[in-house]
Motif scaffolding. Structure first.
Motif, PDB file in Angstrom:
ATOM      1  N   ALA A  23       0.770  -1.130  -0.071  1.00  0.00           N
ATOM      2  CA  ALA A  23      -0.039  -0.007  -0.256  1.00  0.00           C
ATOM      3  C   ALA A  23       0.812   1.264   0.100  1.00  0.00           C
ATOM      4  O   ALA A  23       0.442   2.295  -0.718  1.00  0.00           O
ATOM      5  CB  ALA A  23      -0.855  -0.192   1.128  1.00  0.00           C
ATOM      6  N   ASN A  24       1.907   1.218   0.929  1.00  0.00           N
ATOM      7  CA  ASN A  24       2.742   2.412   0.849  1.00  0.00           C
ATOM      8  C   ASN A  24       3.481   2.603  -0.408  1.00  0.00           C
ATOM      9  O   ASN A  24       3.678   3.671  -0.955  1.00  0.00           O
ATOM     10  CB  ASN A  24       3.775   2.286   2.058  1.00  0.00           C
ATOM     11  N   GLY A  25       3.890   1.505  -0.959  1.00  0.00           N
ATOM     12  CA  GLY A  25       4.651   1.590  -2.182  1.00  0.00           C
ATOM     13  C   GLY A  25       4.018   2.020  -3.521  1.00  0.00           C
ATOM     14  O   GLY A  25       4.516   2.988  -4.146  1.00  0.00           O
ATOM     15  N   LEU A  26       2.862   1.648  -3.589  1.00  0.00           N
ATOM     16  CA  LEU A  26       1.812   2.208  -4.526  1.00  0.00           C
ATOM     17  C   LEU A  26       1.608   3.449  -4.489  1.00  0.00           C
ATOM     18  O   LEU A  26       1.448   4.305  -5.311  1.00  0.00           O
ATOM     19  CB  LEU A  26       0.569   1.054  -4.580  1.00  0.00           C
ATOM     20  N   PHE A  27       0.996   3.806  -3.041  1.00  0.00           N
ATOM     21  CA  PHE A  27       1.160   5.385  -2.864  1.00  0.00           C
ATOM     22  C   PHE A  27       2.035   6.198  -3.287  1.00  0.00           C
ATOM     23  O   PHE A  27       1.979   7.486  -3.918  1.00  0.00           O
ATOM     24  CB  PHE A  27       0.615   5.545  -1.338  1.00  0.00           C
ATOM     25  N   ARG A  28       3.223   5.570  -2.973  1.00  0.00           N
ATOM     26  CA  ARG A  28       4.239   6.628  -3.264  1.00  0.00           C
ATOM     27  C   ARG A  28       4.810   6.751  -4.747  1.00  0.00           C
ATOM     28  O   ARG A  28       5.464   7.650  -5.212  1.00  0.00           O
ATOM     29  CB  ARG A  28       5.658   6.278  -2.554  1.00  0.00           C
ATOM     30  N   GLN A  29       4.198   5.900  -5.645  1.00  0.00           N
ATOM     31  CA  GLN A  29       4.392   5.821  -7.080  1.00  0.00           C
ATOM     32  C   GLN A  29       3.153   6.722  -7.744  1.00  0.00           C
ATOM     33  O   GLN A  29       2.994   6.484  -8.895  1.00  0.00           O
ATOM     34  CB  GLN A  29       4.378   4.416  -7.301  1.00  0.00           C
ATOM     35  N   GLY A  30       2.384   7.269  -6.952  1.00  0.00           N
ATOM     36  CA  GLY A  30       1.027   7.975  -7.238  1.00  0.00           C
ATOM     37  C   GLY A  30      -0.147   7.385  -7.621  1.00  0.00           C
ATOM     38  O   GLY A  30      -1.205   8.141  -7.938  1.00  0.00           O
ATOM     39  N   PHE A  31      -0.327   6.315  -6.906  1.00  0.00           N
ATOM     40  CA  PHE A  31      -1.503   5.502  -7.065  1.00  0.00           C
ATOM     41  C   PHE A  31      -2.575   5.955  -5.718  1.00  0.00           C
ATOM     42  O   PHE A  31      -1.946   6.300  -4.701  1.00  0.00           O
ATOM     43  CB  PHE A  31      -1.593   4.070  -7.061  1.00  0.00           C
ATOM     44  N   VAL A  52      -2.259   6.965   2.560  1.00  0.00           N
ATOM     45  CA  VAL A  52      -3.024   5.624   2.448  1.00  0.00           C
ATOM     46  C   VAL A  52      -4.362   5.722   3.127  1.00  0.00           C
ATOM     47  O   VAL A  52      -4.384   6.115   4.475  1.00  0.00           O
ATOM     48  CB  VAL A  52      -2.414   4.327   2.619  1.00  0.00           C
ATOM     49  N   VAL A  53      -5.562   5.413   2.452  1.00  0.00           N
ATOM     50  CA  VAL A  53      -6.808   5.527   3.162  1.00  0.00           C
ATOM     51  C   VAL A  53      -6.875   4.317   3.944  1.00  0.00           C
ATOM     52  O   VAL A  53      -7.164   3.271   3.094  1.00  0.00           O
ATOM     53  CB  VAL A  53      -7.821   6.067   2.440  1.00  0.00           C
ATOM     54  N   LEU A  54      -7.184   4.305   5.148  1.00  0.00           N
ATOM     55  CA  LEU A  54      -7.307   2.987   6.143  1.00  0.00           C
ATOM     56  C   LEU A  54      -8.768   3.061   6.639  1.00  0.00           C
ATOM     57  O   LEU A  54      -9.242   4.019   7.188  1.00  0.00           O
ATOM     58  CB  LEU A  54      -6.483   3.045   7.470  1.00  0.00           C
ATOM     59  N   ARG A  55      -9.426   1.880   6.147  1.00  0.00           N
ATOM     60  CA  ARG A  55     -10.788   1.670   6.553  1.00  0.00           C
ATOM     61  C   ARG A  55     -11.021   0.407   7.190  1.00  0.00           C
ATOM     62  O   ARG A  55     -10.192  -0.716   6.907  1.00  0.00           O
ATOM     63  CB  ARG A  55     -11.844   2.026   5.491  1.00  0.00           C
ATOM     64  N   ARG A  56     -12.167   0.124   7.777  1.00  0.00           N
ATOM     65  CA  ARG A  56     -12.668  -0.952   8.338  1.00  0.00           C
ATOM     66  C   ARG A  56     -14.102  -1.134   8.074  1.00  0.00           C
ATOM     67  O   ARG A  56     -14.862  -0.273   8.473  1.00  0.00           O
ATOM     68  CB  ARG A  56     -12.426  -1.017   9.809  1.00  0.00           C
ATOM     69  N   GLN A  57     -14.466  -2.275   7.230  1.00  0.00           N
ATOM     70  CA  GLN A  57     -15.618  -2.591   7.200  1.00  0.00           C
ATOM     71  C   GLN A  57     -15.825  -3.981   7.046  1.00  0.00           C
ATOM     72  O   GLN A  57     -15.113  -4.669   6.567  1.00  0.00           O
ATOM     73  CB  GLN A  57     -16.125  -1.911   5.830  1.00  0.00           C
ATOM     74  N   ARG A  58     -16.927  -4.551   7.655  1.00  0.00           N
ATOM     75  CA  ARG A  58     -17.302  -5.944   7.364  1.00  0.00           C
ATOM     76  C   ARG A  58     -17.759  -6.335   5.866  1.00  0.00           C
ATOM     77  O   ARG A  58     -18.238  -5.172   5.234  1.00  0.00           O
ATOM     78  CB  ARG A  58     -18.234  -6.391   8.330  1.00  0.00           C
ATOM     79  N   PRO A  59     -17.467  -7.447   5.288  1.00  0.00           N
ATOM     80  CA  PRO A  59     -17.758  -7.864   3.832  1.00  0.00           C
ATOM     81  C   PRO A  59     -19.270  -8.083   3.778  1.00  0.00           C
ATOM     82  O   PRO A  59     -19.548  -9.182   3.469  1.00  0.00           O
ATOM     83  CB  PRO A  59     -16.748  -9.025   3.755  1.00  0.00           C
ATOM     84  N   THR A  60     -19.980  -7.069   4.261  1.00  0.00           N
ATOM     85  CA  THR A  60     -21.532  -7.214   4.069  1.00  0.00           C
ATOM     86  C   THR A  60     -21.910  -7.031   2.577  1.00  0.00           C
ATOM     87  O   THR A  60     -21.100  -6.372   1.679  1.00  0.00           O
ATOM     88  CB  THR A  60     -22.244  -6.439   5.089  1.00  0.00           C
ATOM     89  N   VAL A  61     -23.283  -7.418   2.313  1.00  0.00           N
ATOM     90  CA  VAL A  61     -23.860  -6.768   1.125  1.00  0.00           C
ATOM     91  C   VAL A  61     -23.683  -5.494   0.771  1.00  0.00           C
ATOM     92  O   VAL A  61     -23.224  -5.044  -0.421  1.00  0.00           O
ATOM     93  CB  VAL A  61     -25.220  -7.404   0.990  1.00  0.00           C
ATOM     94  N   THR A  62     -23.812  -4.609   1.780  1.00  0.00           N
ATOM     95  CA  THR A  62     -23.619  -3.015   1.326  1.00  0.00           C
ATOM     96  C   THR A  62     -22.259  -2.694   1.042  1.00  0.00           C
ATOM     97  O   THR A  62     -22.192  -2.172   0.147  1.00  0.00           O
ATOM     98  CB  THR A  62     -23.896  -2.302   2.737  1.00  0.00           C
TER      99      THR A  62
END
Length: 336
Positions: A23-31, A52-62
């Motif tokens: 995640a860090n490496g891709l962010f530093r490359q402009g993603f 890097v945007v850190l989020r926590r969500q359960r894998p629900t239908v929503t």
């Protein structure tokens, strides 16, 4: 390009560390990178770059309905594959990359670590399945529905050693560094150590775990064994040793081997998972079949042999297994 990277947690672990590095490496490359935790966050989140945007969500239908990204990179757990497959098949992701960090059968007849049938089928919906080694890739192609397998080894960030390597006179030092569990094979190794009667060497055991007490009791009479307990400086412990021993009974891609090579300490290991490919051709290193008998011979052959810093080992890691190399390999997969 927006990239969604998933993980179940960001607890302490090799696969979780790779997610943070990626995640860090891709962010530093402009993603634009989101890291989605599906079960919990954990202490490794502190290593994420601020962008890097850190989020926590359960894998629900929503979650499955709302998530969108150009590329989704998942592991191969059920929760992560549910997100990747659903996003890809619904058109909410242009590409799904499924990265396996699981141990895999590496000898005929082994049954453990095979993919359950439903997960093996799900991998057929991924655009790319990432394997850790050539052997791992062959196993994925043979035992799952994966159609496109790419080999991308784990990456090692720059290491910092608090105690530089000093070779002292006296006994040769073998070091074991890790959790003391069945997987790590310390019991069979101690049996081999006891039978080898290594009189010119000492075995220093750094770590703790559920088998510590029983192994200490069972091998109380073994010569030249020092139980050091858990250490806050594993790299320093490895760097002060002549040999790192990795007698695991199964592994995927043990990062402790790369850490040892990076500090110039040769490795003696069980040939499981990707270990053979990691060590083949490297000076002073050896990989043998797991279990007591092969280790007896290996210990005897190295008893009393001292080593100094092995520059070739460190150069090999920096050239082939750096975090930058790993990120560049993923970028090529995302952009194709």
């Amino acid at each position: 390009m927006k990239v969604l990277v998933t993980t179940n947690t960001l607890g302490i672990g090799g696969a979780e560390r790779q997610r943070v590095l990626l995640a860090n490496g891709l962010f530093r490359q402009g993603f634009a990178v989101d890291l989605l935790c599906l079960q919990g966050i954990g202490p490794m989140s502190s290593g994420l770059d601020a962008g890097v945007v850190l989020r926590r969500q359960r894998p629900t239908v929503t979650v499955l309905i709302e998530e969108r990204a150009d590329v989704v990179i998942t592991g191969v757990t059920r929760t992560e594959m549910l997100v990747g497959m659903t996003m890809r098949r619904s058109g909410r992701a242009r590409k799904w990359v499924a990265a396996s960090h699981h141990a895999f059968p590496d000898r005929p007849g082994q049954r453990h670590h095979r993919y359950p049938r439903d997960l093996a089928r799900c991998l057929g919906f991924a655009d790319v399945v990432v394997a850790l080694s050539e052997g791992h890739g062959r196993h994925l192609m043979r035992s799952t529905a994966a159609k496109n397998v790419a080999v991308v080894a784990n990456g090692l960030p720059s290491v910092a050693i608090s105690n530089p390597r000093v070779v002292e006179s006296g006994l040769t030092e073998f070091a074991f560094v890790g959790r003391i569990t069945e997987q790590k094979g310390l019991g069979p190794f101690l049996a081999a150590w006891e039978e080898s009667q290594a009189g010119s060497s000492v075995l220093k055991i750094y770590g703790d775990g559920p088998l510590t007490g029983s192994l200490q009791d069972g091998f109380a009479a073994a010569r030249n064994v020092s139980w050091e307990g858990a250490t806050n400086d594993p790299l320093g412990a490895i760097a002060r040793s002549d040999w790192l021993v990795v007698p695991s009974l199964w592994e995927a891609f043990p990062m402790v081997i790369l850490e040892s090579l990076a500090v110039g300490t040769p490795v003696l290991a069980s040939r499981v998972g990707a270990v053979g490919e990691m060590l083949d051709g490297l000076p002073m290193c050896a990989a043998v079949e797991p279990g007591r008998s092969a280790w007896i011979d290996l210990i005897r052959r190295h008893d009393g042999k001292r080593t100094g810093f092995q520059d070739e080992l460190a150069s090999h890691v920096n050239r082939r297994y750096s975090a930058e190399t790993m990120v560049s390999s993923y970028m090529a997969l995302l952009e194709n």
